[in-house]
Design an enzyme around this catalytic site. Structure first.
Site, PDB file in Angstrom:
ATOM      1  N   GLY A 140     -34.004  28.999   2.678  1.00 23.54           N
ATOM      2  CA  GLY A 140     -33.642  29.961   1.644  1.00 23.54           C
ATOM      3  C   GLY A 140     -32.674  30.942   2.275  1.00 23.54           C
ATOM      4  CB  ALA A 141     -29.523  32.465   1.127  1.00 19.68           C
ATOM      5  CE1 TYR A 174     -30.825  24.552  -2.800  1.00 12.28           C
ATOM      6  CE2 TYR A 174     -28.816  23.829  -3.894  1.00 12.28           C
ATOM      7  CZ  TYR A 174     -29.449  24.463  -2.847  1.00 12.28           C
ATOM      8  OH  TYR A 174     -28.702  25.025  -1.847  1.00 12.28           O
ATOM      9  N   GLY A 226     -26.349  26.703   6.259  1.00 11.40           N
ATOM     10  CA  GLY A 226     -26.962  27.881   6.867  1.00 11.40           C
ATOM     11  C   GLY A 226     -26.027  28.694   7.740  1.00 11.40           C
ATOM     12  CG  ASP A 259     -27.812  31.862   4.736  1.00 16.27           C
ATOM     13  OD1 ASP A 259     -27.188  32.529   3.886  1.00 16.27           O
ATOM     14  OD2 ASP A 259     -28.382  30.789   4.478  1.00 16.27           O
TER      15      ASP A 259
END
Length: 331
Positions: free
Chosen positions: A44-45, A115, A270, A273
């Site tokens: 999750g970000a 997703y 990712g 992030d």
């Protein structure tokens, strides 16, 4: 309904509070249609940023919602193991499941992501849960992304409340635009994010995301877009340029650029992030704009050179490894 996670010890004030949806992550060994093995993790970000900051020695609280299921237990267990405070997290007891993300590698540097998050517990985050997490011990920095308000009306309301609480408690606001076209249209995103911009102290975006935070008919040049955002009240604009590095525009009129760190790309998921975690870490350390960007491109490079959303995030002691000569053995 949601219930607050208990039994996590005394709540202390974090340096950073963030919230959003963290999902069960399944990473395939090849094309999904062919089957094969799957690695199980979470992603999750916002929690990626939280883990990145925790590994760099910062106190971070994550306040998302998960289901009353084993996937939700894995999310909370993983974040606790990485040193992230989950005392503000909640479990949905109304039957909503923890969301699912499937990563499918297709080419050496191309991964498709699927997703399954509609109606998930994370999308049902309530403003009241966020308020409890914030006011229990107000943070120095509130970190938001453009993903959370796209999940549902209740999640968007939680973001709106978080911005108000940040102003009331003099917390700095960091926004990573992180536009996801699968969740909402650019028109919907712009309607929300343009209203947020004057409340943001550090805005991080790719160059094509900047118009989402500006009035219509904005100039095409990223530097001019950044200057318009600064004029609106944003304290600092950081533009991610991928392989070209990143540029920061500060409210004192300075423009600072950092080239990307050269690494062998393994998995780009990712990386944004990780970049945010590095930038915020140096920001919290009181570092210069040059040092902030240097740490951000460094942590981003660690992510690109490692498989997974957050697994390759470096500790503070590891930040210098990318400067070591090839073939170096660290003993």
């Amino acid at each position: 309904m949601t219930g607050t996670v208990t039994g996590t010890g005394t709540v202390t004030a974090p340096e950073v509070l963030t919230f959003g949806e963290t999902m069960l992550a399944l990473r395939g060994s090849g094309p999904l249609r062919l089957g094969g093995s799957m690695e199980v993790s979470v992603a999750g970000a916002e929690s990626n940023v939280a883990i990145g900051l925790a590994r760099l020695g910062h106190a971070v609280r994550w306040a998302g919602a998960v289901g009353e299921d084993e996937a939700g237990e894995l999310v909370l267990r993983t974040l606790r193991a990485e040193g992230v405070d989950v005392s503000g997290a909640s479990r949905d007891d109304g039957g909503a499941p923890t969301g699912l993300m499937i990563a499918e590698p297709r080419l050496p540097e191309v991964t498709r992501v699927h997703y399954h998050r509609a109606g998930s517990a994370g999308s049902r985050l309530k403003a009241c849960s966020l308020e409890r997490a914030f006011t229990a011990a107000p943070p120095k920095v509130l970190h938001l992304t453009g993903i959370t308000p796209a999940l549902s009306r209740s999640a968007r309301s939680a973001c709106t409340l978080a911005l108000r609480l940040a102003a009331e408690h003099s917390a700095l606001v960091c926004l990573d635009v992180n536009f996801r076209s699968r969740l909402w249209s650019s028109e919907e995103a712009a309607e929300v994010l343009r209203g947020w911009a004057p409340s943001v102290d550090v805005l991080i975006a790719s160059d094509d995301e900047l118009p989402l935070c500006l009035p219509a008919e904005t100039p095409a040049d990223p530097a001019l877009r950044a200057k318009e955002l600064l004029a609106l009240g944003v304290g600092e604009v950081v533009v991610k340029l991928g392989a070209a590095g990143a540029t920061a525009y500060t409210d004192d009129g300075r423009t600072v650029h950092a080239p990307a760190r050269a690494v062998r790309a393994v998995d780009t998921v990712g990386a944004g992030d990780a970049f945010v975690a590095g930038y915020l870490s140096a920001f919290l350390d009181g570092s210069t704009a040059e040092a902030r960007l240097d740490r951000a491109v460094t942590t981003g490079a660690f992510a690109v050179a490692s498989r997974g959303d957050w697994e390759g995030a470096p500790t503070r002691a590891e930040l210098g490894l990318l400067s070591a000569p090839a073939g170096t053995v660290v003993r």
